[in-house]
Design an enzyme around this catalytic site. Structure first.
Site, PDB file in Angstrom:
ATOM      1  N   ARG A 159      -1.386  -7.749  -1.213  1.00  0.00           N
ATOM      2  CA  ARG A 159      -1.759  -7.430   0.173  1.00  0.00           C
ATOM      3  C   ARG A 159      -1.149  -8.416   1.168  1.00  0.00           C
ATOM      4  O   ARG A 159      -1.709  -8.667   2.230  1.00  0.00           O
ATOM      5  CB  ARG A 159      -3.283  -7.403   0.350  1.00  0.00           C
ATOM      6  CG  ARG A 159      -4.019  -6.447  -0.544  1.00  0.00           C
ATOM      7  CD  ARG A 159      -3.669  -4.977  -0.281  1.00  0.00           C
ATOM      8  NE  ARG A 159      -4.514  -4.125  -1.078  1.00  0.00           N
ATOM      9  CZ  ARG A 159      -4.241  -3.752  -2.316  1.00  0.00           C
ATOM     10  NH1 ARG A 159      -3.118  -4.160  -2.892  1.00  0.00           N
ATOM     11  NH2 ARG A 159      -5.056  -2.975  -2.988  1.00  0.00           N
ATOM     12  N   SER A 233     -11.008   0.079   2.035  1.00  0.00           N
ATOM     13  CA  SER A 233     -11.429  -1.188   1.431  1.00  0.00           C
ATOM     14  C   SER A 233     -11.404  -2.288   2.492  1.00  0.00           C
ATOM     15  O   SER A 233     -10.347  -2.610   3.030  1.00  0.00           O
ATOM     16  CB  SER A 233     -10.503  -1.553   0.273  1.00  0.00           C
ATOM     17  OG  SER A 233     -10.557  -0.569  -0.733  1.00  0.00           O
ATOM     18  N   GLU A 329      -9.622  -7.666   4.226  1.00  0.00           N
ATOM     19  CA  GLU A 329      -8.273  -7.103   4.203  1.00  0.00           C
ATOM     20  C   GLU A 329      -7.936  -6.557   5.588  1.00  0.00           C
ATOM     21  O   GLU A 329      -6.775  -6.452   5.968  1.00  0.00           O
ATOM     22  CB  GLU A 329      -8.210  -5.988   3.161  1.00  0.00           C
ATOM     23  CG  GLU A 329      -6.856  -5.356   3.002  1.00  0.00           C
ATOM     24  CD  GLU A 329      -6.841  -4.337   1.872  1.00  0.00           C
ATOM     25  OE1 GLU A 329      -5.981  -3.450   1.917  1.00  0.00           O
ATOM     26  OE2 GLU A 329      -7.682  -4.411   0.958  1.00  0.00           O
TER      27      GLU A 329
END
Length: 333
Positions: A159, A233, A329
Site C-alpha cells: 500500500r 478497508s 489506509e
C-alpha cells in the site's frame, strides 16, 4: 477542462461527506493537465490531487484547490494496456479479461480510478498493482514537463509508493501502462476463493469465473458506498516481527496470519478489531460494518471528525490489547 469555485466534494468521496473546496480543477487530456499544472504553479495556493474518492476522508472544507483526472481511454499493444488515469479501475479489469489479458482478476471490484492504482499500489487476494505496472505517464507540476516513470522506480511496497510520500502532489498522472499475461494462471489460495469455487463445483476456473467469485465475496462482506458511505478497508494490515506474532499466537489460539518473509508476518487488522468487540458497533453516526470489521461506515450524516474519533478509539483499543499499531489506509484531510 472544468474549473469550478466553492465546489461540493460530496460526489467525490465514497464516505459521502459534504465538504467543499475553494476551487475544483478537472483535466481530460495531457494538454489540460499541462494547463492545470500552470494554474497550480501560479496560484500559490494549497492543493490536493484526488482520484475516485474511495480512499479519502474529508474532515472539513478544503481551503485550496482540488485536482481530479477525468482522462479516459484504453489502448492495447501486445500484452500491454495503457489506461487513462480517470478510467474506473474495475472497468479496466473487466476489459482486460475480455481481451484475454490476465493478472488483474484478483483485483476485481476494488473501488477507485486507474491513477489511484499507481499511487496506492492497490492489492487484494494475493495480487498487487505493482506487479502489473510497467510505467506511469504524468505531468510534473513544478516543471510542466511530460514524463514517463518506470514502475520499478516508483518505490512500491505494501500500500505504498513514492507518490504517497516524497512525490506526493508532485505529479498529475495521465495514464498507467500495465503488462499482463496471455496465459491465465489462477491464484486461489488467498481468502476463501478456492472454497467458493469448490462450492460451485468449479475445479478449473476461467479468469471470468475467478473474477465473478471475487466480486460475490466482496459484495457479501463489503457495503455498497452508494447505500452506506464507506471507503472499503479503512486500516492497513500490520506487518510485525515473527517473534511478536509467535508470542501473540500462544496467547490467541487460531490467530490468523499471512507469511511475508522469514522475519515478518502480516496480521489481519480486521480480526484484531473484531477481537476488541468493535464489529457491528458504533460511536454516534460512525460505525464498524457488521460483516467486516476492517470497514468503517457512515451510518447517516456522520461528519469526518466523527469517523476520525471512531478510528482513533479503535486504534487505541487494538494497541492496548495486542500491542500493535494499526494505521489508516485512508487519506484523512
Amino acid at each position: 477542462m472544468r474549473d469550478l469555485r466553492d465546489y461540493s466534494l460530496k460526489e467525490h468521496n465514497t464516505f459521502g461527506i459534504d465538504a467543499k473546496c475553494s476551487r475544483f480543477l478537472e483535466y481530460e487530456s495531457v494538454d489540460e493537465a499541462l494547463k492545470v499544472a500552470k494554474i497550480l504553479r501560479d496560484a500559490a495556493t494549497p492543493y490536493i490531487i484526488i482520484g475516485g474518492g474511495s480512499n479519502l476522508l474529508l474532515t472539513k472544507d478544503y481551503e485550496g484547490i482540488v485536482v481530479h483526472s477525468a482522462m479516459k481511454g484504453v489502448a492495447f499493444g501486445d500484452r500491454k494496456m495503457s489506461c487513462g488515469s480517470g478510467e474506473t479501475w474495475d472497468d479496466v479489469v473487466a476489459l482486460a479479461i475480455r481481451h484475454r489479458l490476465y493478472g488483474m482478476e484478483n483485483l476485481s471490484l476494488i473501488p477507485g480510478d486507474v491513477g489511484a492504482s499507481a499511487v496506492q499500489n492497490i492489492g487484494a487476494y494475493g495480487a498487487e498493482a505493482k506487479d502489473l505496472i510497467l510505467s506511469v505517464d504524468a505531468v510534473e507540476i513544478a516543471s510542466g514537463k511530460v514524463v514517463t516513470i518506470a514502475g520499478s522506480d516508483c518505490g512500491y511496497g505494501y500500500r505504498e509508493s513514492k507518490f504517497k510520500h516524497e512525490w506526493k502532489d508532485r505529479y498529475l498522472i495521465t495514464s498507467v501502462t500495465y503488462v499482463l499475461k496471455r496465459t491465465f494462471e489462477p491464484r486461489l489460495d488467498y481468502g476463501n476463493i478456492r472454497a467458493e469455487l469448490e462450492r460451485k463445483g468449479i475445479e478449473r476456473p476461467t479468469a471470468q469465473q475467478v473474477r465473478d467469485t471475487i466480486i460475490e465475496i466482496r459484495e457479501a462482506k463489503l457495503p455498497d458506498p452508494k447505500v452506506t458511505g464507506n471507503a472499503g478497508s479503512f486500516f492497513m494490515n500490520p506487518i510485525v516481527s515473527r517473534e511478536k506474532y509467535e508470542a501473540l499466537a500462544q496467547q490467541y489460539e487460531g490467530m490468523p496470519h499471512y507469511e511475508v518473509d522469514a522475519e515478518h508476518v502480516k496480521i489481519p487488522a480486521g480480526w484484531m478489531i473484531d477481537q476488541c468487540g468493535w464489529k457491528g458497533k458504533s460511536l454516534g453516526r460512525a460505525g464498524v460494518h457488521a460483516k467486516q470489521a476492517l470497514v468503517l461506515v457512515n451510518l447517516g450524516g456522520a461528519s469526518g471528525a466523527e469517523i476520525v474519533t471512531l478510528c482513533e478509539t479503535i486504534r487505541a483499543d487494538v494497541k492496548a490489547k495486542f500491542g500493535i499499531e494499526i494505521k489508516p489506509e485512508v487519506n484523512i484531510i
